[in-house]
Design a protein around this motif. Structure first.
Motif, PDB file in Angstrom:
ATOM      1  N   THR A 360       0.798  -1.230   0.000  1.00 16.83           N
ATOM      2  CA  THR A 360       0.000   0.000   0.000  1.00 16.83           C
ATOM      3  C   THR A 360       0.826   1.274   0.000  1.00 16.83           C
ATOM      4  O   THR A 360       0.266   2.369  -0.016  1.00 16.83           O
ATOM      5  N   MET A 361       2.158   1.170   0.017  1.00 14.97           N
ATOM      6  CA  MET A 361       3.001   2.369   0.020  1.00 14.97           C
ATOM      7  C   MET A 361       4.236   2.176  -0.867  1.00 14.97           C
ATOM      8  O   MET A 361       4.825   1.093  -0.898  1.00 14.97           O
ATOM      9  N   TYR A 362       4.609   3.242  -1.562  1.00 12.35           N
ATOM     10  CA  TYR A 362       5.849   3.309  -2.325  1.00 12.35           C
ATOM     11  C   TYR A 362       6.557   4.611  -1.957  1.00 12.35           C
ATOM     12  O   TYR A 362       5.913   5.644  -1.763  1.00 12.35           O
ATOM     13  N   ASN A 363       7.868   4.571  -1.916  1.00 10.53           N
ATOM     14  CA  ASN A 363       8.644   5.772  -1.629  1.00 10.53           C
ATOM     15  C   ASN A 363       9.145   6.427  -2.912  1.00 10.53           C
ATOM     16  O   ASN A 363       9.331   5.767  -3.943  1.00 10.53           O
ATOM     17  N   VAL A 364       9.390   7.722  -2.837  1.00  7.06           N
ATOM     18  CA  VAL A 364       9.987   8.460  -3.948  1.00  7.06           C
ATOM     19  C   VAL A 364      11.350   7.852  -4.291  1.00  7.06           C
ATOM     20  O   VAL A 364      12.161   7.582  -3.399  1.00  7.06           O
ATOM     21  N   ASN A 365      11.584   7.589  -5.576  1.00  9.23           N
ATOM     22  CA  ASN A 365      12.916   7.118  -5.976  1.00  9.23           C
ATOM     23  C   ASN A 365      13.461   7.848  -7.209  1.00  9.23           C
ATOM     24  O   ASN A 365      14.456   7.442  -7.793  1.00  9.23           O
ATOM     25  N   LYS A 366      12.772   8.947  -7.597  1.00 11.93           N
ATOM     26  CA  LYS A 366      13.242   9.714  -8.752  1.00 11.93           C
ATOM     27  C   LYS A 366      12.812  11.174  -8.577  1.00 11.93           C
ATOM     28  O   LYS A 366      11.693  11.551  -8.909  1.00 11.93           O
ATOM     29  N   THR A 367      13.684  11.956  -8.053  1.00  9.30           N
ATOM     30  CA  THR A 367      13.324  13.362  -7.876  1.00  9.30           C
ATOM     31  C   THR A 367      14.580  14.224  -7.837  1.00  9.30           C
ATOM     32  O   THR A 367      15.703  13.711  -7.817  1.00  9.30           O
ATOM     33  N   THR A 368      14.353  15.499  -7.842  1.00  5.22           N
ATOM     34  CA  THR A 368      15.445  16.466  -7.700  1.00  5.22           C
ATOM     35  C   THR A 368      15.107  17.380  -6.530  1.00  5.22           C
ATOM     36  O   THR A 368      13.977  17.403  -6.036  1.00  5.22           O
ATOM     37  N   ALA A 369      16.080  18.149  -6.115  1.00  2.00           N
ATOM     38  CA  ALA A 369      15.840  19.068  -4.999  1.00  2.00           C
ATOM     39  C   ALA A 369      14.837  20.149  -5.368  1.00  2.00           C
ATOM     40  O   ALA A 369      14.160  20.721  -4.508  1.00  2.00           O
ATOM     41  N   PHE A 507       4.314  -2.021  10.156  1.00  2.00           N
ATOM     42  CA  PHE A 507       5.507  -2.564   9.509  1.00  2.00           C
ATOM     43  C   PHE A 507       5.108  -3.347   8.268  1.00  2.00           C
ATOM     44  O   PHE A 507       4.146  -4.111   8.276  1.00  2.00           O
ATOM     45  N   TYR A 508       5.889  -3.142   7.206  1.00  2.00           N
ATOM     46  CA  TYR A 508       5.606  -3.843   5.947  1.00  2.00           C
ATOM     47  C   TYR A 508       6.880  -4.489   5.412  1.00  2.00           C
ATOM     48  O   TYR A 508       7.980  -3.956   5.562  1.00  2.00           O
ATOM     49  N   GLN A 509       6.673  -5.632   4.731  1.00  2.00           N
ATOM     50  CA  GLN A 509       7.805  -6.373   4.202  1.00  2.00           C
ATOM     51  C   GLN A 509       7.335  -7.180   3.002  1.00  2.00           C
ATOM     52  O   GLN A 509       6.223  -7.729   3.001  1.00  2.00           O
ATOM     53  N   ASP A 510       8.137  -7.249   1.959  1.00  2.00           N
ATOM     54  CA  ASP A 510       7.885  -8.187   0.866  1.00  2.00           C
ATOM     55  C   ASP A 510       9.216  -8.552   0.231  1.00  2.00           C
ATOM     56  O   ASP A 510      10.280  -8.097   0.666  1.00  2.00           O
ATOM     57  N   ASP A 520      18.457   1.743   0.578  1.00  2.00           N
ATOM     58  CA  ASP A 520      18.812   3.062   0.053  1.00  2.00           C
ATOM     59  C   ASP A 520      17.539   3.885  -0.136  1.00  2.00           C
ATOM     60  O   ASP A 520      16.571   3.410  -0.721  1.00  2.00           O
ATOM     61  N   PRO A 521      17.496   5.120   0.342  1.00  2.00           N
ATOM     62  CA  PRO A 521      16.298   5.950   0.139  1.00  2.00           C
ATOM     63  C   PRO A 521      15.896   6.090  -1.324  1.00  2.00           C
ATOM     64  O   PRO A 521      14.730   6.352  -1.623  1.00  2.00           O
ATOM     65  N   ALA A 522      16.850   5.906  -2.229  1.00  2.00           N
ATOM     66  CA  ALA A 522      16.552   6.050  -3.655  1.00  2.00           C
ATOM     67  C   ALA A 522      15.986   4.776  -4.278  1.00  2.00           C
ATOM     68  O   ALA A 522      15.759   4.728  -5.478  1.00  2.00           O
ATOM     69  N   SER A 523      15.754   3.737  -3.483  1.00  2.00           N
ATOM     70  CA  SER A 523      15.281   2.462  -4.046  1.00  2.00           C
ATOM     71  C   SER A 523      13.779   2.454  -4.311  1.00  2.00           C
ATOM     72  O   SER A 523      13.298   1.727  -5.170  1.00  2.00           O
ATOM     73  N   GLY A 524      13.027   3.219  -3.540  1.00 10.52           N
ATOM     74  CA  GLY A 524      11.573   3.222  -3.653  1.00 10.52           C
ATOM     75  C   GLY A 524      10.885   2.256  -2.712  1.00 10.52           C
ATOM     76  O   GLY A 524       9.662   2.306  -2.543  1.00 10.52           O
ATOM     77  N   TYR A 525      11.643   1.348  -2.092  1.00  7.32           N
ATOM     78  CA  TYR A 525      11.057   0.343  -1.195  1.00  7.32           C
ATOM     79  C   TYR A 525      10.614   0.990   0.114  1.00  7.32           C
ATOM     80  O   TYR A 525      11.350   1.768   0.718  1.00  7.32           O
ATOM     81  N   SER A 526       9.417   0.671   0.548  1.00  3.89           N
ATOM     82  CA  SER A 526       8.893   1.195   1.810  1.00  3.89           C
ATOM     83  C   SER A 526       8.663   0.067   2.796  1.00  3.89           C
ATOM     84  O   SER A 526       8.075  -0.966   2.443  1.00  3.89           O
ATOM     85  N   SER A 527       9.104   0.230   4.007  1.00  2.00           N
ATOM     86  CA  SER A 527       8.861  -0.758   5.060  1.00  2.00           C
ATOM     87  C   SER A 527       7.674  -0.359   5.929  1.00  2.00           C
ATOM     88  O   SER A 527       7.517  -0.834   7.048  1.00  2.00           O
TER      89      SER A 527
END
Length: 655
Positions: A360-369, A507-510, A520-527
């Protein structure tokens, strides 16, 4: 790599030597690298080699579009995403026919794919059974025969489940055969059960070739499953004389399986804790049968396709702002759109199985400042809010053209650029508003070791586990009229599905955690999951309660579904309750179409919960069309063409 995988991969070429051929899709069509002839299969070494090669046949079930087309489409659990490759299998339109038909692209599965591959494996098993006298060691003979009977029984069970009565070929095919007799479903099931009984007698209890080896408990599971199929509604025209003995046998067999291969201690451990190829999750005792995959490419380790099923479930994310494809967030092929039924069949608050099965959640993995929200890699990018009809927080006026903005109040307080809800404040289902490519995806099969340029997963494909064995036993008890006993069996699974005392419900895991850069914060994986955001409740670490006290007082989620289906009477209520529980425990595990077909509930459930199937699905869809490619090749023994009456007898009604 474990022992059984090494041997399978080195033996793939031998299967083709046996005088049989694949279905033409190049699956398992490997370059022949040996100089063996069919005489090799009249030696103990050759027969042992061929027995090992049997394991490669089951990888077919995870290899391509047919994996979900034959099993998950057209049911209550899933309908179609944006990709229409296998549309006819979900919509039951005129293209679901005995002949190969056109679809959105050439990758669609035709009715002969399963047919051809199952007979391919059956013929290999027949060679071993016929040539058993060439074994010198009685111990090896028994084990290899057990494997041959096991695969033959399994393949015929799949054929009968899909097509009804089929051709029983119990001898190796020799030369060109153009005349076959179609056996009845009763005759086929007698053969299936006899094969599994022999496998049960011959196979050892332990995995003697390595992880993935077929064993006595696995044979017991499928023997029980075959007997349950024989007792099911689809066979009521002929099965009455078998029911009493079969149902009692099922209970005995299920108890044996659960005693030898216990449940994993947590539901999380079954799929979500997968952290890499050949990891401990693939080895848990609960997994009774799995198709073995590995990254080692020696000898065509993964066939042409490898395991591709992981990429069919995710919704599209890669075309959203701040997201790009990476292994840590899977590949978003958007074939299988989770239905509204998924969110109504679970007790979302108390049943952890939902939150351990869906992402149910994805993290940002492609952005600029330099972006309007000031978000960075690792911030929350996509949130699916699994709210219910009583939730009045969201007014339709707040929705944007594709999603709406949401503030991550439980995280860093930043804007989440892509938020999706199930229901608006008026209780209207809006889960479809965003299009077929936006939905809460099943995440049981995620594999972070893949790359965006490779679709071949090396994660093993689970075909049977003890969690299902409990449900087979529970259904047998329902069929005996022992409804409270069935509840007690189901409660063992429901107890495991509860939130444990002290457990972090957010907590989430797959399996995407297996990506090298998952942390890595740039991976997009959310726990994280959206448990608290969806339910809008205070945080808690208290245990939840899922156990049912009596069959006369089923959970509210079940009562709503039973009412929607118009189900009444203790037997029908409990049968549908078991089907609901099978969803909660086994959602998306490539079993659903066959379960609904055998219980003759496919039409009612597809009409109620799958709008795309509702228009066309009818009673004749409880069976698949016999492939026209097979029928067109038939001749009488004297070389004449089959009569119209003979041709009609070879095809299922409605096709």
């Amino acid at each position: 790599m474990n022992k059984i995988k090494k041997i399978i991969y080195s033996m793939l070429a031998l299967v083709a030597i046996a005088g049989i051929s694949s279905c033409g899709d190049e699956f398992l069509t490997e370059e022949q690298t040996t100089a063996y002839s069919t005489d090799h299969f009249k030696t103990e070494e050759g027969l042992n080699n061929l027995s090992v090669a049997l394991y490669a046949n089951i990888r077919y079930h995870f290899a391509y579009e047919w994996a979900y087309g034959f099993t998950n489409y057209g049911t209550d659990e899933f309908s179609m995403g944006t990709d229409f490759t296998s549309e006819m299998w979900n919509n039951y339109d005129s293209r679901l026919a005995p002949y190969v038909t056109n679809s959105a692209n050439k990758n669609f599965p035709s009715p002969d794919h399963l047919w051809n591959q199952m007979y391919y494996g059956i013929n290999s098993a027949n060679i071993i059974i016929k040539n058993q006298d060439f074994f010198e060691s009685e111990d090896l003979r028994n084990k290899c025969l057990g494997e041959a009977y096991y695969l033959r029984g399994y393949n015929y069970l799949r054929l009968v489940s899909q097509y009804g009565g089929v051709v029983l070929q119990l001898e190796p095919a020799e030369g060109v055969v153009r005349n076959f007799t179609r056996s009845t479903a009763e005759e086929c099931m007698a053969s299936v059960i006899a094969d599994f009984e022999k496998a049960y007698q011959l196979l050892p209890e332990d995995e003697w070739r390595g992880n993935g080896t077929w064993t006595k408990p696995a044979a017991a599971h499928f023997l029980a499953k075959a007997k349950l199929f024989r007792c099911s509604e689809r066979n009521d025209s002929w099965n009455e004389s078998y029911k009493d003995a079969d149902l009692q046998d099922i209970i005995t067999l299920a108890d044996y399986v659960s005693g030898k291969r216990p449940l994993a201690p947590t539901y999380q451990a079954v799929f979500a804790e997968w952290n890499g190829i050949d990891c401990a999750t693939e080895m848990i005792p609960e997994i009774l049968m799995s198709a073995q995959f590995n990254q080692n490419a020696t000898g065509g380790a993964n066939g042409r396709f490898g395991n591709r099923t992981y990429c069919y479930f995710p919704a599209q994310y890669s075309n959203m702002g701040y997201m790009t494809r990476m292994g840590a967030v899977s590949l978003d092929f958007q074939r299988l759109r989770t239905s509204e039924y998924a969110f109504n069949v679970f007790d979302i608050e108390n049943d952890s199985r939902f939150w351990k099965s869906f992402k149910t959640m994805y993290n940002v993995n492609k952005t600029t400042a330099d972006n309007e929200y000031g978000i960075e890699n690792g911030d929350l990018c996509i949130i699916y809010l699994v709210n219910d009809q009583s939730d009045t927080r969201f007014d339709v006026a707040d929705f944007g053209p594709s999603s709406f903005k949401y503030t991550d109040t439980r995280g860093n307080g930043k804007v989440v650029p892509h938020a999706f809800i199930n229901y608006d404040k008026n209780g209207n289902w809006v889960g479809q508003t965003w299009g077929n490519n936006r939905y809460i995806p099943l995440s049981k099969y995620e594999d972070g070791t893949i790359t965006p340029k490779s679709t071949e997963s090396s994660r093993d494909g689970v075909l049977a586990r003890t969690g299902e064995t409990y449900l087979i036993k529970a259904e047998a008890l329902v069929r005996q009229g022992k409804y409270q006993d069935a509840i007690e069996v189901v409660n063992l699974l429901r107890k495991r599905g509860e939130w444990a005392n002290g457990e972090d419900r957010s907590f989430y895991q797959d399996g995407c955690q297996a990506a090298a850069n998952a942390s890595d914060p740039a991976s997009g994986y959310s726990s994280r999951n959206s448990y608290y955001e969806s339910l809008n409740i205070a945080e808690t670490t208290a245990p939840s309660e899922l156990e049912i006290s009596t069959y006369t007082n089923l959970p509210e989620v079940d009562e709503k579904i039973l009412t929607q289906l118009g189900v009444s009477g203790d037997y029908q209520r409990m049968l549908h309750f078991i089907l609901n529980e099978r969803s909660r425990e086994l959602y998306g595990e490539f079993l659903r179409w066959e379960d609904l077909s055998r219980t003759q509930t496919l039409v009612s459930r597809a009409k109620a919960f799958n709008p795309e199937a509702a228009t066309n699905v009818s009673e004749h869809h409880h069976l698949r069309p016999i492939p026209q490619s097979f029928i067109d090749g038939l001749l009488n023994d004297d070389g004449t063409n089959l009569s119209d009456e003979q041709l009609k007898a070879m095809q299922n009604p409605g096709y």
